[in-house]
Design a protein around this motif. Structure first.
Motif, PDB file in Angstrom:
ATOM      1  N   LEU A 167      -4.820  19.260  -3.434  1.00 17.73           N
ATOM      2  CA  LEU A 167      -4.502  18.421  -2.665  1.00 17.73           C
ATOM      3  C   LEU A 167      -3.880  17.099  -3.374  1.00 17.73           C
ATOM      4  O   LEU A 167      -4.645  16.421  -4.033  1.00 17.73           O
ATOM      5  N   LEU A 168      -2.632  16.940  -3.567  1.00  9.70           N
ATOM      6  CA  LEU A 168      -2.012  15.776  -4.330  1.00  9.70           C
ATOM      7  C   LEU A 168      -1.738  14.578  -3.308  1.00  9.70           C
ATOM      8  O   LEU A 168      -0.953  14.944  -2.487  1.00  9.70           O
ATOM      9  N   ALA A 169      -2.299  13.430  -3.547  1.00 10.50           N
ATOM     10  CA  ALA A 169      -1.855  12.447  -2.672  1.00 10.50           C
ATOM     11  C   ALA A 169      -1.295  11.170  -3.592  1.00 10.50           C
ATOM     12  O   ALA A 169      -1.902  10.894  -4.648  1.00 10.50           O
ATOM     13  N   ASP A 170      -0.358  10.680  -3.247  1.00 10.31           N
ATOM     14  CA  ASP A 170       0.414   9.677  -3.821  1.00 10.31           C
ATOM     15  C   ASP A 170       0.416   8.321  -2.980  1.00 10.31           C
ATOM     16  O   ASP A 170       0.966   8.159  -1.957  1.00 10.31           O
ATOM     17  N   GLU A 171      -0.661   7.419  -3.271  1.00  7.55           N
ATOM     18  CA  GLU A 171      -0.724   6.376  -2.632  1.00  7.55           C
ATOM     19  C   GLU A 171      -0.881   6.281  -1.051  1.00  7.55           C
ATOM     20  O   GLU A 171      -0.124   5.968  -0.492  1.00  7.55           O
ATOM     21  N   PRO A 172      -1.888   7.222  -0.993  1.00  3.55           N
ATOM     22  CA  PRO A 172      -2.102   7.571   0.530  1.00  3.55           C
ATOM     23  C   PRO A 172      -2.158   6.598   1.709  1.00  3.55           C
ATOM     24  O   PRO A 172      -1.921   6.708   2.830  1.00  3.55           O
ATOM     25  N   THR A 173      -2.711   5.404   1.082  1.00  2.00           N
ATOM     26  CA  THR A 173      -3.181   4.390   1.853  1.00  2.00           C
ATOM     27  C   THR A 173      -1.989   3.244   1.594  1.00  2.00           C
ATOM     28  O   THR A 173      -2.213   2.207   2.536  1.00  2.00           O
ATOM     29  N   GLY A 174      -1.109   3.381   1.157  1.00  2.00           N
ATOM     30  CA  GLY A 174       0.012   2.297   0.648  1.00  2.00           C
ATOM     31  C   GLY A 174       0.531   1.639   2.035  1.00  2.00           C
ATOM     32  O   GLY A 174       1.019   0.415   1.803  1.00  2.00           O
ATOM     33  N   ASN A 175       1.046   2.556   2.832  1.00  5.98           N
ATOM     34  CA  ASN A 175       1.723   2.103   3.916  1.00  5.98           C
ATOM     35  C   ASN A 175       0.618   1.942   5.210  1.00  5.98           C
ATOM     36  O   ASN A 175       1.273   1.566   6.310  1.00  5.98           O
ATOM     37  N   LEU A 176      -0.688   1.581   4.925  1.00  8.10           N
ATOM     38  CA  LEU A 176      -1.648   1.634   6.176  1.00  8.10           C
ATOM     39  C   LEU A 176      -2.336   0.308   5.907  1.00  8.10           C
ATOM     40  O   LEU A 176      -2.539  -0.342   4.719  1.00  8.10           O
ATOM     41  N   ASP A 177      -2.666  -0.230   6.991  1.00 11.55           N
ATOM     42  CA  ASP A 177      -3.676  -1.468   7.051  1.00 11.55           C
ATOM     43  C   ASP A 177      -5.158  -0.722   6.552  1.00 11.55           C
ATOM     44  O   ASP A 177      -5.376   0.081   6.562  1.00 11.55           O
ATOM     45  N   SER A 183      -9.803   5.077   7.084  1.00 13.42           N
ATOM     46  CA  SER A 183     -10.450   6.396   7.866  1.00 13.42           C
ATOM     47  C   SER A 183      -9.475   7.443   7.296  1.00 13.42           C
ATOM     48  O   SER A 183     -10.266   8.631   6.958  1.00 13.42           O
ATOM     49  N   VAL A 184      -8.423   7.276   6.463  1.00 14.68           N
ATOM     50  CA  VAL A 184      -7.676   8.351   5.954  1.00 14.68           C
ATOM     51  C   VAL A 184      -8.572   8.823   4.723  1.00 14.68           C
ATOM     52  O   VAL A 184      -8.897  10.035   4.413  1.00 14.68           O
ATOM     53  N   LEU A 185      -9.330   7.682   3.861  1.00 15.56           N
ATOM     54  CA  LEU A 185     -10.016   8.144   2.753  1.00 15.56           C
ATOM     55  C   LEU A 185     -11.393   8.774   3.257  1.00 15.56           C
ATOM     56  O   LEU A 185     -11.859   9.762   2.559  1.00 15.56           O
ATOM     57  N   ALA A 186     -12.042   8.311   4.365  1.00 12.45           N
ATOM     58  CA  ALA A 186     -13.100   9.000   4.964  1.00 12.45           C
ATOM     59  C   ALA A 186     -12.694  10.532   5.160  1.00 12.45           C
ATOM     60  O   ALA A 186     -13.582  11.318   5.041  1.00 12.45           O
ATOM     61  N   VAL A 200      -5.956  11.911  -6.421  1.00 11.75           N
ATOM     62  CA  VAL A 200      -5.417  10.843  -5.532  1.00 11.75           C
ATOM     63  C   VAL A 200      -4.608  10.152  -6.511  1.00 11.75           C
ATOM     64  O   VAL A 200      -5.489   9.549  -7.525  1.00 11.75           O
ATOM     65  N   VAL A 201      -3.485   9.624  -6.437  1.00 13.26           N
ATOM     66  CA  VAL A 201      -2.653   8.697  -7.420  1.00 13.26           C
ATOM     67  C   VAL A 201      -2.712   7.441  -6.640  1.00 13.26           C
ATOM     68  O   VAL A 201      -2.330   7.215  -5.477  1.00 13.26           O
ATOM     69  N   THR A 202      -3.272   6.378  -7.377  1.00 15.70           N
ATOM     70  CA  THR A 202      -3.139   5.015  -6.780  1.00 15.70           C
ATOM     71  C   THR A 202      -3.368   3.806  -7.755  1.00 15.70           C
ATOM     72  O   THR A 202      -3.935   4.049  -8.954  1.00 15.70           O
ATOM     73  N   ASP A 205      -8.035  -0.044  -6.145  1.00 15.74           N
ATOM     74  CA  ASP A 205      -9.469   0.356  -6.622  1.00 15.74           C
ATOM     75  C   ASP A 205     -10.209   0.668  -5.403  1.00 15.74           C
ATOM     76  O   ASP A 205     -11.039   1.736  -5.675  1.00 15.74           O
ATOM     77  N   LYS A 206     -10.157   0.096  -4.157  1.00 16.79           N
ATOM     78  CA  LYS A 206     -10.904   0.667  -3.095  1.00 16.79           C
ATOM     79  C   LYS A 206     -10.539   2.252  -2.886  1.00 16.79           C
ATOM     80  O   LYS A 206     -11.400   2.847  -2.423  1.00 16.79           O
ATOM     81  N   VAL A 207      -9.502   2.672  -3.065  1.00 15.75           N
ATOM     82  CA  VAL A 207      -9.018   4.157  -2.904  1.00 15.75           C
ATOM     83  C   VAL A 207      -9.697   4.842  -4.128  1.00 15.75           C
ATOM     84  O   VAL A 207     -10.480   5.780  -3.673  1.00 15.75           O
ATOM     85  N   SER A 208      -9.517   4.173  -5.313  1.00 18.49           N
ATOM     86  CA  SER A 208     -10.207   5.231  -6.467  1.00 18.49           C
ATOM     87  C   SER A 208     -11.919   5.251  -6.180  1.00 18.49           C
ATOM     88  O   SER A 208     -12.036   6.039  -6.812  1.00 18.49           O
ATOM     89  N   GLN A 209     -12.259   4.164  -5.641  1.00 14.68           N
ATOM     90  CA  GLN A 209     -13.909   4.338  -5.655  1.00 14.68           C
ATOM     91  C   GLN A 209     -14.061   5.277  -4.947  1.00 14.68           C
ATOM     92  O   GLN A 209     -15.526   5.963  -5.007  1.00 14.68           O
ATOM     93  N   HIS A 210     -13.410   6.107  -4.058  1.00 12.58           N
ATOM     94  CA  HIS A 210     -13.928   7.220  -3.170  1.00 12.58           C
ATOM     95  C   HIS A 210     -14.045   8.485  -3.900  1.00 12.58           C
ATOM     96  O   HIS A 210     -14.878   9.261  -3.727  1.00 12.58           O
TER      97      HIS A 210
END
Lengths: 226, 420
Positions: A167-177, A183-186, A200-202, A205-210
Motif C-alpha cells: 500500500l503506497l500512501a502519498d501524504e494521506p492526511t494532507g487534506n485532513l484535520d 483516525s486514518v493513521l490509526a 507512506v510518503v509524508t 512527523d506526526k505521520v511518520s511516527q506511526h
C-alpha cells in the motif's frame, strides 16, 4: 525464502530539463520486507514523489534495479507493469481522487475492473473492503456527501479491495484535520497489524511516527535507512 | 492485510507477469457511466449528430417520397402523346423542310402501340378571307382572317376531339378532294354557324365549302379550336398544300418512348433525325430528377450538419479529457494501460454518436411521415436508411473521438495525478 516486497538497488531518476538535467533521486537502496511499515520523509523537493512514482510503477528509474516481490520490473512491458500495478499495489492519494458522480461502492469497484478479478468476487470484495474501513452503511452515497475523513477511507477501501502486496500512501492526511488524520493513521496501524506492507510518503512527523521505520530523503539521497 | 495479500512470490529472473486487462463489458459500462455523469452536456453534444443524421434521413426520405408521388400522379394524357414535327430542316430552323408523307397516318398505324395518328398543317390560302353565306349586314363584319388547317382523317381521334354536331371527314372526302370543312367552335361562332343539318356553306376566298361538322373540344392541338379544318386531299388540289407540319400520335400507356423512336423512321426512313419528336418525360427520369435535385442540396446540408456534430463531439470529448485528467491518472494507477484509457474515451464518443444517430434517424423518419401526412402523400423510405443512420452516427463519433482519446492515453499518470 520470501522475497522482500520492495528492493531498490542503486536506483536513480534524472529528469531532462533542457540543457541541464535534474537529478531527483540518486543511487537509492531500499529493502522493505513483508509486513514492514515504512515512512519516506523529507522536505518538499527532496525526491519523495519521485520515489513514490517509481515504487508505484508509475515511473521508471533512469538507472538501477527495482524488484517488486522479487520481480525485476525494469524488464516488464508497460502493459505488464500496469497489470502488476492493478494486482499488487494499492494507492492512497492526498486528494483522494474519488469520482464524484459515482457511488462509494462504484468507486471501490473501479479498482477491480483492470485486474482480472472474477466478476462474481468483485461485489463481495468491495463490500467487505468498505465494511473494513467502517463505511458499510454509506455504500450508495456519492463521495460529495461524505466528510474528508470518510472520503479518504473510501480511497483506502479502493486501495485494499484487490488485496495488494503493497500500500503506497502519498501524504494521506494532507487534506485532513489532525483528528481525522489521526483516525486514518490509526487505521493504517490496523492494516499493518493484519500484515499489509505500507509505505507512506509524508513531510509530517506526526505521520511518520506511526511507521516503524523512517527513510529520510534530502536532495534525492537517502540519509538514513534505519 | 491477510496471508494471501503478502503471499510469497519466488524470485524469477524472467517473470511471467500478466498484463493489465479489461473486459469489454467493463469497458462499456465505464463508458456509459462516463456519458451519464454529465447528462446535460451529453445531450448538447449529441444534438449536433442528431441534427446531422436527422437531416440526412429526412432528406433521403422526402426525396424518395416526393419522387414516388410524381409517379403516382403521372399524367395519362401527356404520357400517351407523341408529336412529330418537321420544324427543323436541313439547315436548322430556316431551311427547307422535310416532307411528311401523305400516307403518314397509315405508316404510323402499322406500329404496335399506336392507337391513333393524324397529320395536320397550315394551309396557305394566299390571304383569302373566310365568310359564310353572304347576308348583307352593314353593321357586322362578315369576312374573317382565319387559320385554315389541312388534316388527315385520323387526326380527330389523335387529338381526342369531340364534336358538337355533324361529323368529321373521312378518307373518301380526302381522296375525292371534296370541298367539306369542319369548324372549330371559335370559328363557328364568328361565322355564325350553329348547326349543320342544312349543310351550310362557307367561302374561303371564292371557294365554297360545305360545313359538315363543328368541333366541341380537343384535348391536344388547341389551335384547331379557332380554325377551319379541311381534308388534306382537298388542300392539295386547291391550294398546292405540300406537306403536313405536325403529326399527332396517340399511343398506349408505356409505349411513348418506343413510338417516339420508331415514328421518325417510319415517316422519313432516309433522314429520321431531321424530324423533331416531342415525347412525354419518362416517369423514371422524372423521379430520378426530382430525387437528385432534392438530394444534392439537402445531402450537402446534412453532411455539413454531421460535420458540425462530429466537431462538437470531438470538442466536448477533448474538454472532458482535460477535465478528467485526475480520473485518467487514477485509472492508470489502478492498473489501466494506455490502450484502456484510449478505448474508454473512444467508446464514449462512439456511443454518443450512436445515440445521436438513433435519435436523428427517428426524428428524420418522423419528419418524412409528417410531411407526407401534411401533403397526403404515401411516405416512402428505403429500409436501409434508418438502419444505416445510427451506424453513420457511430462512425462519426468514433472518428471524432480519435484525437481526444490519443490525448488521454498520452497523459503521464504522475502528472495527471498531481494536477487532479
Amino acid at each position: 525464502m520470501i522475497a522482500p516486497v520492495v528492493e531498490l538497488r542503486g536506483v536513480s531518476r534524472v529528469f531532462p530539463a533542457g540543457d541541464v538535467s535534474v537529478t531527483a533521486l540518486v543511487d537509492a537502496d531500499l529493502v522493505v520486507e513483508p509486513g514492514d511499515y515504512v515512512a519516506v520523509v523529507g522536505p518538499s523537493g527532496s525526491g519523495k514523489s519521485t520515489m513514490l512514482n517509481i515504487l508505484g510503477l508509475l515511473d521508471r528509474p533512469t538507472s538501477g534495479t527495482y524488484l517488486l516481490e522479487g520481480i525485476d520490473t525494469s524488464t516488464l512491458s508497460e502493459g505488464q507493469r500496469a497489470g502488476l500495478r492493478s494486482r499488487r499495489i494499492g494507492f492512497v492519494f492526498q486528494s483522494f481522487h474519488l469520482l464524484s458522480h459515482r457511488t462509494v461502492l462504484e468507486n471501490v469497484l473501479l479498482a477491480t475492473i483492470y485486474n482480472r478479478m472474477p466478476r462474481s468476487e468483485r461485489l463481495p470484495a468491495a463490500e467487505e473492503a468498505l465494511r473494513r474501513v467502517g463505511l458499510g452503511h454509506r455504500m450508495d452515497f456519492l463521495p460529495t456527501r461524505l466528510s474528508g475523513g470518510e472520503r479518504q477511507r473510501v480511497a483506502i477501501a479502493r486501495a485494499i479491495v484487490t488485496r495488494p502486496a503493497l500500500l503506497l500512501a502519498d501524504e494521506p492526511t494532507g487534506n485532513l484535520d489532525s483528528a481525522t488524520g489521526e483516525s486514518v493513521l490509526a487505521f493504517f496501524d490496523e492494516l499493518r497489524n493484519d500484515g499489509l506492507t505500507l509505505i507512506v510518503v509524508t513531510h509530517d512527523d506526526k505521520v511518520s511516527q506511526h511507521a516503524e521505520r523512517q527513510v529520510r530523503l534530502r536532495d534525492g539521497r537517502i540519509e538514513r535507512a534505519a | 492485510m491477510t496471508e494471501a495479500a503478502v503471499g510469497p512470490v519466488a524470485p524469477d529472473p524472467r517473470p511471467e507477469v500478466a498484463p493489465a486487462s479489461m473486459s469489454a463489458r467493463d469497458l462499456l459500462s465505464e463508458a456509459v457511466a462516463g456519458i451519464f455523469s454529465r447528462p446535460g452536456r451529453t445531450v448538447l453534444t449529441v444534438l449536433g449528430t442528431v441534427l446531422g443524421i436527422g437531416a440526412l434521413v429526412a432528406t433521403l426520405g422526402v426525396a424518395k417520397t416526393a419522387g414516388n408521388q410524381i409517379v403516382g400522379r403521372f399524367d395519362e394524357l401527356a404520357a400517351t402523346s407523341v408529336v412529330v414535327t418537321n420544324e427543323q430542316g436541313f439547315f436548322g430552323g430556316g431551311g427547307p423542310r422535310v416532307r411528311i408523307p401523305a400516307d403518314a397516318e397509315e405508316r404510323l398505324m402499322r406500329l404496335n402501340g399506336v392507337t391513333a395518328a393524324g397529320s395536320m398543317g397550315s394551309v396557305d390560302v394566299g390571304g383569302a378571307l373566310v365568310r359564310s353565306v353572304p347576308i348583307p349586314d352593314p353593321l357586322a363584319q362578315t369576312e374573317f382572317q382565319m387559320s385554315i388547317y389541312a388534316a388527315s382523317p385520323g387526326l380527330f381521334d389523335a387529338v381526342r376531339a369531340t364534336l358538337r354536331t355533324g361529323r368529321w371527314f373521312d378518307a373518301g372526302h380526302s381522296e375525292r378532294g371534296d370541298r367539306v370543312a369542319v369548324l372549330g367552335p371559335g370559328a363557328a361562332q364568328r361565322l355564325n354557324i350553329g348547326r349543320v343539318d342544312q349543310q351550310p356553306v362557307i367561302f374561303i376566298g371564292e371557294d365554297p365549302f360545305v360545313v359538315i361538322g363543328i368541333i366541341e373540344g380537343v384535348l391536344r392541338q388547341p389551335s384547331l379550336l379557332n380554325g377551319v379544318v379541311i381534308p388534306e386531299g382537298t388542300a392539295r388540289q386547291l391550294y398546292d398544300y405540300e406537306s403536313a407540319s405536325t403529326v399527332q400520335i396517340d399511343v398506349q400507356i408505356g409505349a411513348a418512348s418506343l413510338i417516339a423512336e420508331q415514328a421518325p423512321i417510319a415517316l422519313n426512313p432516309n433522314e429520321p433525325g431531321l424530324l423533331r419528336v416531342q415525347k412525354p418525360p419518362e416517369p423514371e427520369d422524372l423521379r430520378r430528377q426530382v430525387e437528385s435535385d432534392v438530394n444534392a442540396l439537402f445531402l450537402v446540408l446534412g453532411g455539413v450538419a454531421l460535420l458540425v456534430g462530429a466537431i462538437g463531439i470531438a470538442n466536448v470529448t477533448l474538454v472532458s479529457v482535460l477535465e478528467r485528467v485526475g480520473e485518467i491518472g487514477l485509472r492508470r494507477a489502478l492498473g489501466a494501460a494506455r490502450r484502456h484509457i484510449a478505448a474508454q474515451f473512444l467508446v464514449e464518443s462512439t456511443a454518443m454518436g450512436l445515440v445521436g444517430g438513433v435519435i436523428g434517424a427517428s426524428l428524420g423518419v418522423l419528419v418524412v411521415v409528417g410531411i407526407s401526412a401534411a401533403r397526403t402523400w404515401t411516405p416512402v423510405l428505403d429500409p436501409w436508411v434508418p438502419l444505416a443512420a445510427p451506424l453513420v452516427g457511430g462512425v462519426t463519433g468514433l472518428l471524432a473521438g480519435v484525437y481526444p482519446a490519443l490525448r488521454a492515453a498520452r497523459l503521464e499518470p504522475v502528472e495527471a495525478l498531481r494536477s487532479g
